[in-house]
Design a protein around this motif. Structure first.
Motif, PDB file in Angstrom:
ATOM      1  N   GLN A 351      24.885  53.077  45.964  1.00  0.00           N
ATOM      2  CA  GLN A 351      24.372  52.005  45.114  1.00  0.00           C
ATOM      3  C   GLN A 351      24.905  50.655  45.574  1.00  0.00           C
ATOM      4  O   GLN A 351      24.179  49.654  45.599  1.00  0.00           O
ATOM      5  N   VAL A 352      26.177  50.619  45.961  1.00  0.00           N
ATOM      6  CA  VAL A 352      26.764  49.397  46.527  1.00  0.00           C
ATOM      7  C   VAL A 352      26.033  49.020  47.815  1.00  0.00           C
ATOM      8  O   VAL A 352      25.703  47.848  48.041  1.00  0.00           O
ATOM      9  N   ALA A 353      25.766  50.027  48.672  1.00  0.00           N
ATOM     10  CA  ALA A 353      25.077  49.776  49.945  1.00  0.00           C
ATOM     11  C   ALA A 353      23.693  49.170  49.707  1.00  0.00           C
ATOM     12  O   ALA A 353      23.301  48.211  50.379  1.00  0.00           O
ATOM     13  N   VAL A 354      22.955  49.715  48.739  1.00  0.00           N
ATOM     14  CA  VAL A 354      21.611  49.203  48.423  1.00  0.00           C
ATOM     15  C   VAL A 354      21.698  47.759  47.932  1.00  0.00           C
ATOM     16  O   VAL A 354      20.932  46.887  48.371  1.00  0.00           O
ATOM     17  N   GLN A 478      32.801  46.469  51.195  1.00  0.00           N
ATOM     18  CA  GLN A 478      34.006  47.289  51.392  1.00  0.00           C
ATOM     19  C   GLN A 478      34.941  47.161  50.200  1.00  0.00           C
ATOM     20  O   GLN A 478      35.535  48.155  49.757  1.00  0.00           O
ATOM     21  N   ALA A 479      35.084  45.956  49.661  1.00  0.00           N
ATOM     22  CA  ALA A 479      35.938  45.752  48.489  1.00  0.00           C
ATOM     23  C   ALA A 479      35.410  46.556  47.296  1.00  0.00           C
ATOM     24  O   ALA A 479      36.189  47.178  46.561  1.00  0.00           O
ATOM     25  N   ALA A 480      34.083  46.565  47.124  1.00  0.00           N
ATOM     26  CA  ALA A 480      33.485  47.325  46.024  1.00  0.00           C
ATOM     27  C   ALA A 480      33.699  48.823  46.205  1.00  0.00           C
ATOM     28  O   ALA A 480      34.019  49.542  45.251  1.00  0.00           O
ATOM     29  N   CYS A 481      33.540  49.304  47.449  1.00  0.00           N
ATOM     30  CA  CYS A 481      33.765  50.736  47.725  1.00  0.00           C
ATOM     31  C   CYS A 481      35.213  51.123  47.469  1.00  0.00           C
ATOM     32  O   CYS A 481      35.488  52.184  46.896  1.00  0.00           O
ATOM     33  N   SER A 482      36.145  50.277  47.887  1.00  0.00           N
ATOM     34  CA  SER A 482      37.561  50.565  47.663  1.00  0.00           C
ATOM     35  C   SER A 482      37.882  50.624  46.177  1.00  0.00           C
ATOM     36  O   SER A 482      38.664  51.467  45.726  1.00  0.00           O
ATOM     37  N   GLU A 483      37.253  49.741  45.398  1.00  0.00           N
ATOM     38  CA  GLU A 483      37.446  49.756  43.951  1.00  0.00           C
ATOM     39  C   GLU A 483      36.934  51.058  43.349  1.00  0.00           C
ATOM     40  O   GLU A 483      37.589  51.668  42.491  1.00  0.00           O
ATOM     41  N   PRO A 494      39.973  51.552  35.395  1.00  0.00           N
ATOM     42  CA  PRO A 494      39.037  50.506  35.800  1.00  0.00           C
ATOM     43  C   PRO A 494      39.479  49.114  35.337  1.00  0.00           C
ATOM     44  O   PRO A 494      39.941  48.935  34.222  1.00  0.00           O
ATOM     45  N   THR A 495      39.340  48.148  36.244  1.00  0.00           N
ATOM     46  CA  THR A 495      39.569  46.751  35.904  1.00  0.00           C
ATOM     47  C   THR A 495      38.203  46.086  35.834  1.00  0.00           C
ATOM     48  O   THR A 495      37.484  46.035  36.836  1.00  0.00           O
ATOM     49  N   GLN A 496      37.838  45.610  34.669  1.00  0.00           N
ATOM     50  CA  GLN A 496      36.511  45.028  34.485  1.00  0.00           C
ATOM     51  C   GLN A 496      36.625  43.510  34.377  1.00  0.00           C
ATOM     52  O   GLN A 496      37.426  42.997  33.606  1.00  0.00           O
ATOM     53  N   VAL A 497      35.810  42.821  35.168  1.00  0.00           N
ATOM     54  CA  VAL A 497      35.863  41.376  35.225  1.00  0.00           C
ATOM     55  C   VAL A 497      34.617  40.760  34.589  1.00  0.00           C
ATOM     56  O   VAL A 497      34.697  39.877  33.750  1.00  0.00           O
ATOM     57  N   ARG A 515      30.341  41.203  41.582  1.00  0.00           N
ATOM     58  CA  ARG A 515      31.614  40.763  41.006  1.00  0.00           C
ATOM     59  C   ARG A 515      32.550  40.205  42.088  1.00  0.00           C
ATOM     60  O   ARG A 515      33.122  39.130  41.943  1.00  0.00           O
ATOM     61  N   PHE A 516      32.678  40.949  43.213  1.00  0.00           N
ATOM     62  CA  PHE A 516      33.553  40.479  44.283  1.00  0.00           C
ATOM     63  C   PHE A 516      32.993  39.217  44.943  1.00  0.00           C
ATOM     64  O   PHE A 516      33.748  38.335  45.357  1.00  0.00           O
ATOM     65  N   MET A 517      31.663  39.135  45.035  1.00  0.00           N
ATOM     66  CA  MET A 517      31.055  37.923  45.587  1.00  0.00           C
ATOM     67  C   MET A 517      31.365  36.718  44.694  1.00  0.00           C
ATOM     68  O   MET A 517      31.704  35.636  45.174  1.00  0.00           O
ATOM     69  N   LEU A 518      31.276  36.922  43.386  1.00  0.00           N
ATOM     70  CA  LEU A 518      31.559  35.855  42.435  1.00  0.00           C
ATOM     71  C   LEU A 518      33.033  35.447  42.489  1.00  0.00           C
ATOM     72  O   LEU A 518      33.368  34.253  42.442  1.00  0.00           O
ATOM     73  N   GLN A 519      33.921  36.448  42.593  1.00  0.00           N
ATOM     74  CA  GLN A 519      35.356  36.132  42.667  1.00  0.00           C
ATOM     75  C   GLN A 519      35.684  35.296  43.899  1.00  0.00           C
ATOM     76  O   GLN A 519      36.504  34.372  43.834  1.00  0.00           O
ATOM     77  N   GLU A 520      35.035  35.619  45.030  1.00  0.00           N
ATOM     78  CA  GLU A 520      35.288  34.830  46.239  1.00  0.00           C
ATOM     79  C   GLU A 520      34.776  33.401  46.074  1.00  0.00           C
ATOM     80  O   GLU A 520      35.426  32.435  46.497  1.00  0.00           O
ATOM     81  N   LEU A 521      33.621  33.258  45.433  1.00  0.00           N
ATOM     82  CA  LEU A 521      33.089  31.921  45.186  1.00  0.00           C
ATOM     83  C   LEU A 521      34.047  31.108  44.319  1.00  0.00           C
ATOM     84  O   LEU A 521      34.279  29.921  44.562  1.00  0.00           O
ATOM     85  N   ARG A 522      34.601  31.764  43.303  1.00  0.00           N
ATOM     86  CA  ARG A 522      35.559  31.075  42.422  1.00  0.00           C
ATOM     87  C   ARG A 522      36.778  30.603  43.193  1.00  0.00           C
ATOM     88  O   ARG A 522      37.308  29.511  42.960  1.00  0.00           O
TER      89      ARG A 522
END
Length: 525
Positions: A351-354, A478-483, A494-497, A515-522
């Protein structure tokens, strides 16, 4: 760098059109110029020694756990282990034991509720105890292992029974690893294991078995927020049981097993009065036998379904489940849970890959097509590659329901995919003039999980801006898969942001990518 990673790094560096003499000059240059200081050598040797030591200790403690877990149920009673350990060194270590227990319960909050030690928790417990003693920790661990090994005796018959059962439980995990994202082989493996054990160790009783999983009750919420859907059963019961739905208000003991979090055993169903019989055609006089319902737990000891067994098909009046059988069925539940959540993890990673590809496509017009492969272990330490998703240059995706499998040696033109799997590094290749970039997503130990095979046509490389977008996508994926993988461990809750994560479950794992994309933007703002 491992050997495959070093080879892949050099391969990417020299490219395809380089001459053999140039490669030889490069090799000679590296041999001449690469120097390692004594300090670096010692550091590397210490690292190898440390990793070897950790692996040996893990193997030692796993063997000890198996010796104690003679019924192959997958867990040990905490208080039983504590009771034996309280006599270690004549009871001199009681204070250390209690401190270690307190620390263990803070690391594993569910222990105070369920009181069971998994292999990982068992290892942590012994290491915590050893750390409380003065002196060499390794020696204390060795003494603890010797003490616990001599504290449990096992007859030859029980040992051979345990050995056979462990092999069958491994079959359930192997079914998960070789089935892509399909649960059907796992369901079949569970039913087969139950039948094998009944033939070998259960006086050949005739049993019926079923698996039911909790799901959100969307069709009739007035009957309760959740219901149990029967997803698998023995073949003879399929017409009556498969795909049935059990609600709380209906007769049955399944929800009681879920609520209490422990097995419920009904030795005589005919005398119970609250048993649900799916086969309404079965005559009342034939509704006799034993029923056993066991809760299915995830890694955090949350119930997500049940495993049920009964002897209604057995004509023997004394068809009951013995203690060693019930303990083994708990082991089957544990093995099924691992297999089930392994496949759930794969689905989440895909699902992350898609989601990642959906984000990438508008930003990288030079990528003509992407084929996504799922990596699974094969026989004799080989890999199988399952083609799961094909994406064309418009971003349209085809999900392959019937898995296409690539085997090493049989697909020489796709050997670069296996090299990418070996090294878990980006691999560049040209096949019949068409350039490919093979990109891996890996697990927490850098073993490859998924490969994106990206075709960029006649271009030897992506334009700089597109390459930057690809690198960003891979970092977030990769960050999402590791999570996702961390969440499957006992230690990680789970850590929910994002707000969306509070209402979404693992079927919507693609939210993690955003979520990880948004965190990097922040962080960049």
């Amino acid at each position: 760098l491992t050997l495959p990673q070093f080879v892949q790094l050099m391969d990417n560096f020299v490219g395809e059109d380089i001459s053999l003499p140039t490669v030889k000059r490069l090799a000679a240059f590296i041999k001449r110029e690469y120097k390692q200081t004594e300090e670096e050598k010692m550091e590397q040797l210490e690292k190898v020694h440390r990793l070897s030591h950790v692996a040996q200790r893990k193997e030692l403690l796993e063997a000890l756990f198996e010796k104690w877990d003679s019924s192959a149920c997958g867990s040990l009673e905490l208080e039983e282990v504590v009771a034996v350990l309280s006599t270690f060194e004549g009871g001199m270590g009681k204070k250390a034991l209690m401190k270690a227990k307190e620390q263990l319960c803070s690391q594993y909050p569910q222990l105070s509720r369920v009181g069971k030690l998994t292999p990982r928790a068992f290892q942590t417990f012994l290491e915590l105890i050893a750390s409380k003693f003065t002196g060499n920790e390794d020696e204390t661990i060795d003494n603890l292992v010797r003490f616990l090994t001599t504290s449990v005796e096992q007859s030859h018959t029980k040992s051979s029974q345990s050995s056979a059962r462990r092999k069958w439980l491994q079959d359930i995990q192997q079914a998960a690893e070789s089935s892509g994202t399909s649960m059907e082989p796992v369901y079949k493996a569970v039913i087969r294991v139950l039948s094998q054990d009944m033939e070998a160790h259960g006086d050949n009783k005739k049993i019926s078995a079923h698996i039911a999983l909790l799901e959100e009750n969307r069709l009739s919420p007035e009957q309760g927020q959740v219901c149990l859907r029967y997803v698998a059963c023995t073949a003879d019961d399929a017409p009556h049981v498969l795909n049935q739905v059990l609600h709380r208000e209906m007769k049955g003991v399944s929800f009681a097993a879920i609520d209490q979090g422990k097995p419920i055993y009904v030795p005589k169903v005919q005398l119970h009065g609250n048993i649900h019989f799916w086969n309404s055609d079965r005559p009342v006089e034939e509704r006799k036998g034993s029923l056993l319902v066991l809760p299915l737990y995830d890694a955090h000891w949350r119930v997500f379904g049940i495993l049920g067994l009964d002897t209604l098909r057995d004509q023997c009046q004394k068809s009951i489940f013995l203690t060693h059988e019930i303990s083994f069925y708990e082991g089957v539940c544990h093995a099924f849970s691992k297999a089930y959540h392994h496949i759930c993890m794969r689905e989440s990673v895909l699902q992350v890959a898609v989601t990642a590809l959906d984000w990438l496509y508008p930003r990288t017009p030079s990528i003509h097509a992407v084929t996504t492969y799922l990596v699974a272990p094969g026989k004799d330490k080989t890999y199988l590659l399952y083609k799961v998703i094909t994406t064309d240059n418009t971003g349209q995706k085809e999900i392959h329901s019937s898995l296409v499998v690539l085997l090493r040696g049989e697909n020489l033109l796709r050997d670069y995919l296996f090299k990418c799997t070996d090294s878990s590094e980006v691999t560049l290749i040209s096949v019949y003039g068409e350039h490919h970039i093979a990109v891996p997503l890996h697990d927490l130990s850098r073993q490859t999980l998924v490969i994106f095979d990206m075709s960029i046509g006649q271009h030897k490389k992506l334009p700089p801006q597109e390459l930057k977008q690809l690198q960003k996508m891979l970092k977030m994926a990769q960050a999402a898969c590791s999570e996702i993988l961390q969440r499957s461990l006992e230690e990680k809750q789970p850590t929910q942001v994002l707000e969306a994560e509070h209402v979404a479950n693992m079927r919507h794992a693609g939210i993690l990518f955003h979520r990880f994309m948004l965190q990097e933007l922040r962080e960049c703002v």
